[in-house]
Design a protein around this motif. Structure first.
Motif, short mmCIF file in Angstrom:
data_model
loop_
_atom_site.label_atom_id
_atom_site.label_comp_id
_atom_site.label_asym_id
_atom_site.label_seq_id
_atom_site.Cartn_x
_atom_site.Cartn_y
_atom_site.Cartn_z
N LYS A 167 39.29 47.87 32.85
CA LYS A 167 40.52 47.16 33.23
C LYS A 167 40.94 46.20 32.13
O LYS A 167 42.11 46.08 31.81
CB LYS A 167 40.31 46.42 34.55
CG LYS A 167 41.60 45.89 35.13
CD LYS A 167 41.42 45.19 36.46
CE LYS A 167 41.37 46.14 37.62
NZ LYS A 167 41.27 45.45 38.93
N GLY A 194 31.75 39.52 34.88
CA GLY A 194 30.36 39.97 34.79
C GLY A 194 29.85 39.93 33.36
O GLY A 194 28.72 39.48 33.09
N VAL A 237 37.11 39.05 42.93
CA VAL A 237 36.64 39.38 44.29
C VAL A 237 36.84 38.17 45.22
O VAL A 237 36.96 38.32 46.43
CB VAL A 237 35.15 39.84 44.25
CG1 VAL A 237 34.22 38.67 43.91
CG2 VAL A 237 34.74 40.48 45.56
N TYR A 287 46.16 33.66 33.33
CA TYR A 287 45.45 32.83 34.31
C TYR A 287 44.37 33.60 35.06
O TYR A 287 43.32 33.05 35.38
CB TYR A 287 46.44 32.22 35.31
CG TYR A 287 47.47 31.37 34.61
CD1 TYR A 287 47.15 30.10 34.14
CD2 TYR A 287 48.76 31.85 34.37
CE1 TYR A 287 48.07 29.33 33.46
CE2 TYR A 287 49.69 31.08 33.70
CZ TYR A 287 49.34 29.83 33.25
OH TYR A 287 50.25 29.06 32.57
N SER A 316 27.10 53.82 37.21
CA SER A 316 26.22 53.41 38.32
C SER A 316 27.03 52.70 39.40
O SER A 316 27.14 51.47 39.38
CB SER A 316 25.15 52.43 37.83
OG SER A 316 24.32 53.05 36.93
N SER A 323 34.43 47.49 47.16
CA SER A 323 33.00 47.33 47.50
C SER A 323 32.56 45.88 47.49
O SER A 323 31.66 45.50 48.25
CB SER A 323 32.12 48.20 46.60
OG SER A 323 32.35 47.89 45.27
N CYS A 346 45.86 42.27 25.80
CA CYS A 346 44.99 41.32 26.50
C CYS A 346 45.46 39.87 26.35
O CYS A 346 45.19 39.21 25.34
CB CYS A 346 43.52 41.42 26.06
SG CYS A 346 42.46 40.37 27.07
N ALA A 391 30.81 45.40 35.27
CA ALA A 391 30.88 45.01 33.85
C ALA A 391 32.34 44.82 33.46
O ALA A 391 32.87 45.49 32.57
CB ALA A 391 30.22 46.05 32.96
N ILE A 426 31.81 35.95 41.61
CA ILE A 426 32.66 35.43 40.51
C ILE A 426 33.85 36.36 40.31
O ILE A 426 33.80 37.55 40.66
CB ILE A 426 31.87 35.30 39.17
CG1 ILE A 426 31.12 36.61 38.83
CG2 ILE A 426 30.91 34.12 39.22
CD1 ILE A 426 30.40 36.56 37.47
N ALA A 469 35.49 41.46 33.27
CA ALA A 469 35.62 40.17 32.58
C ALA A 469 34.54 39.18 33.02
O ALA A 469 33.80 38.64 32.18
CB ALA A 469 37.01 39.61 32.85
C1 LIG Z 1 47.22 46.58 34.11
C2 LIG Z 1 46.62 45.20 34.23
C3 LIG Z 1 46.97 44.24 33.30
C4 LIG Z 1 46.45 42.94 33.40
N1 LIG Z 1 46.76 42.05 32.42
C5 LIG Z 1 46.22 40.79 32.48
C6 LIG Z 1 46.44 39.87 31.42
O1 LIG Z 1 47.01 40.21 30.38
N2 LIG Z 1 45.93 38.61 31.57
C7 LIG Z 1 45.22 38.23 32.68
O2 LIG Z 1 44.81 37.07 32.77
N3 LIG Z 1 44.93 39.12 33.66
C8 LIG Z 1 45.40 40.39 33.59
N4 LIG Z 1 45.09 41.29 34.57
C9 LIG Z 1 44.15 40.87 35.65
C10 LIG Z 1 42.70 40.86 35.13
O3 LIG Z 1 42.43 42.07 34.46
C11 LIG Z 1 41.71 40.67 36.27
O4 LIG Z 1 42.06 39.52 37.01
C12 LIG Z 1 40.28 40.51 35.74
O5 LIG Z 1 39.89 41.66 35.02
C13 LIG Z 1 39.31 40.28 36.89
O6 LIG Z 1 38.02 40.21 36.36
P1 LIG Z 1 36.75 40.60 37.27
O7 LIG Z 1 35.56 40.43 36.42
O8 LIG Z 1 36.81 39.87 38.55
O9 LIG Z 1 36.99 42.11 37.63
P2 LIG Z 1 37.17 43.39 36.69
O10 LIG Z 1 37.50 42.99 35.31
O11 LIG Z 1 38.09 44.27 37.44
O12 LIG Z 1 35.72 44.04 36.68
C14 LIG Z 1 35.09 44.54 37.83
C15 LIG Z 1 34.19 45.68 37.42
O13 LIG Z 1 33.36 46.03 38.51
C16 LIG Z 1 33.22 47.44 38.55
N5 LIG Z 1 32.82 47.79 39.91
C17 LIG Z 1 33.52 47.60 41.06
N6 LIG Z 1 32.79 48.00 42.13
C18 LIG Z 1 31.61 48.46 41.64
C19 LIG Z 1 30.44 49.00 42.25
N7 LIG Z 1 30.33 49.15 43.58
N8 LIG Z 1 29.41 49.39 41.45
C20 LIG Z 1 29.49 49.26 40.11
N9 LIG Z 1 30.57 48.73 39.48
C21 LIG Z 1 31.62 48.34 40.24
C22 LIG Z 1 34.60 47.94 38.15
O14 LIG Z 1 34.56 49.26 37.69
C23 LIG Z 1 34.97 46.93 37.06
O15 LIG Z 1 34.58 47.37 35.79
C24 LIG Z 1 45.58 42.59 34.47
C25 LIG Z 1 45.21 43.58 35.39
C26 LIG Z 1 45.72 44.87 35.28
C27 LIG Z 1 45.31 45.92 36.28
#
Ligand SMILES: Cc1cc2nc3c(=O)[nH]c(=O)nc-3n(C[C@H](O)[C@H](O)[C@H](O)COP(=O)(O)OP(=O)(O)OC[C@H]3O[C@@H](n4cnc5c(N)ncnc54)[C@H](O)[C@@H]3O)c2cc1C
Length: 402
Positions: free
Chosen positions: A47, A21, A375, A385, A137, A176, A56, A17, A372, A19
């Motif tokens: 995150k 998802g 990953v 970006y 979970s 994972s 953000c 859950a 998506i 960005a």
């Molecule tokens: C400190 C920081 C600042 C940032 N600032 C920016 C910014 O200002 N602008 C920008 O564009 N990007 C920024 N980023 C990068 C951005 O946050 C990520 O690229 C983005 O959140 C990726 O989205 P996602 O959905 O792929 O993963 P995420 O947002 O990381 O979500 C993945 C989710 O999956 C969950 N998860 C993982 N494995 C499992 C499992 N096995 N079972 C259940 N749940 C699971 C995690 O807990 C997490 O909630 C920043 C990152 C960090 C760490």
């Protein structure tokens, strides 16, 4: 619209859950699919809350392929960026109640300047659309019976991996997603830290710890912060992907910092020659005070290896001044490491793009499996970006899921 009415309705599981998802879940439920998100943390978007220093940086006005990287041909992500361009992104967030403000270099933030506006609005919209969110979970085991994906004993028609990368484990960073990909025969590029602070073994670094300059490092201009361990600041994050990549193949990488980029070498030489006359009796270790931070002033003289017998500015000759100017324009740091996954903002590497249909985000190797967000083997520059790719890939999946 008719198109949407005719599509089949599926029972869909999303792992993560964050960005990508959350956004995907909203568009999927708009199409009347049943969606369950599994999130290992005790709240959604942990995150996301930390992004942009708590403000953000949601996206960027100037989304371009030039700001993205992959080990595969990056041109392949063009349809994703075109599906969900800046305008679509703005409309989506405006429609869920978030107004945007843009800064002078095109970075976009919620008007509230608070990342919780983004998380709360996404969560509200998802729940309001009927998305089921199972917190606490952590999914460790997925089975597939040739028709359904089975998670925690329940069957799903389709499975979406939105687990993000290994960046910042304390906020949910996890490997994972890569393991699930491997389970279904996908190849991955080992992740490495990007947008990360750099570690240096320069022995006098402690002397300038805490000093910040608006400098240029390897052609990138911006804040450079000297710390006990090495280098930080926006310009350092900008070059960190390249350095991190090189450090996988070599022990150390040299970087040079121009701490006075607005002065040409000749202008500095003239200025310092004059200064050696006007401040003739000044101790050379404080002689540059007033031009640079006083900690740097001493450091520059030491790094310039000025002969020890020269105690006062009046004894500096042209050769010494040229050495000092060279140091100011080319302060050298030997980078031996990065601060790694613990502090990096994103990971480069991940699930190889060539095995994903980037018009639908579906695996080419495993039916009804989708990837998506971070990953995947796509990472972006600092500036909104990375989140944009997460939103855009989530949208692409939801709009094209059949
Ligand atoms: C400190 C920081 C600042 C940032 N600032 C920016 C910014 O200002 N602008 C920008 O564009 N990007 C920024 N980023 C990068 C951005 O946050 C990520 O690229 C983005 O959140 C990726 O989205 P996602 O959905 O792929 O993963 P995420 O947002 O990381 O979500 C993945 C989710 O999956 C969950 N998860 C993982 N494995 C499992 C499992 N096995 N079972 C259940 N749940 C699971 C995690 O807990 C997490 O909630 C920043 C990152 C960090 C760490």
């Amino acid at each position: 619209m008719n198109n949407l009415k005719n599509t089949k309705k599926y029972n869909i599981a999303i792992i993560g859950a964050g960005a990508s998802g959350l956004l995907a879940s909203i568009f999927l439920t708009k199409k009347n699919h049943t969606v369950t998100i599994f999130e290992k943390n005790n709240k959604v978007g942990k995150k996301l809350l930390a992004t942009g220093n708590g403000r953000c940086n949601v996206t960027n006005e100037n989304i371009s392929l030039n700001n993205f990287y992959s080990h595969s041909d990056i041109q392949q992500i063009n349809p994703i960026l075109e599906n969900f361009n800046y305008k679509k992104c703005k409309n989506f967030f405006n429609n869920i109640g978030v107004e945007f403000v843009n800064n002078e270099i095109g970075r976009v933030y919620p008007m509230s300047q608070n990342s919780s506006s983004i998380v709360d609005s996404l969560e509200y919209e998802a729940l309001n659309n009927g998305v089921k969110i199972e917190l606490n979970s952590k999914i460790e085991d997925i089975s597939y019976d040739e028709q359904y994906y089975i998670i925690n004993g329940k069957k799903y028609d389709k499975l979406i991996i939105a687990t993000g990368s290994t960046a910042m484990p304390k906020l949910g960073g996890d490997k994972s997603g890569y393991n699930f990909a491997k389970q279904f025969h996908h190849s991955t590029i080992d992740p490495f830290a990007s947008l990360v602070q750099l570690v240096s073994d320069n022995k006098n670094l402690e002397m300038i710890s805490g000093v910040k300059v608006d400098g240029v490092v390897e052609n990138k201009q911006g804040d450079i912060l000297f710390t006990k361990y090495g280098l930080s600041g926006s310009a350092i994050l900008d070059i960190s992907r390249d350095i991190s990549y090189k450090l996988q193949h070599q022990k150390s990488v040299k970087v040079t910092v121009d701490i006075l980029p607005t002065f040409s070498k000749n202008k500095l030489v003239d200025m310092l020659l004059q200064r050696a006359k006007t401040l003739a009796s000044r101790d050379i270790y404080v002689w540059l005070d007033g031009i640079v931070n006083k900690k740097l002033s001493r450091y520059i003289i030491i790094e310039s290896k000025i002969p020890e017998n020269i105690k006062f500015a009046k004894f500096l000759n042209r050769k010494d001044i040229l050495k000092i100017v060279h140091t100011i324009k080319n302060l050298e740091f030997n980078i031996t490491d990065t601060k790694g996954f613990e502090t990096c903002e994103v990971c480069a590497g991940g699930v190889i793009l060539d095995d994903i249909n980037l018009h639908t985000m579906e695996s080419k190797l495993q039916k009804n499996l989708y990837f998506i967000g971070e990953v995947l083997d796509v990472d972006g520059d600092c500036g909104g970006y990375n989140l944009h790719f997460a939103w855009a890939s989530g949208y692409t999946l939801a709009q094209n899921l059949r």
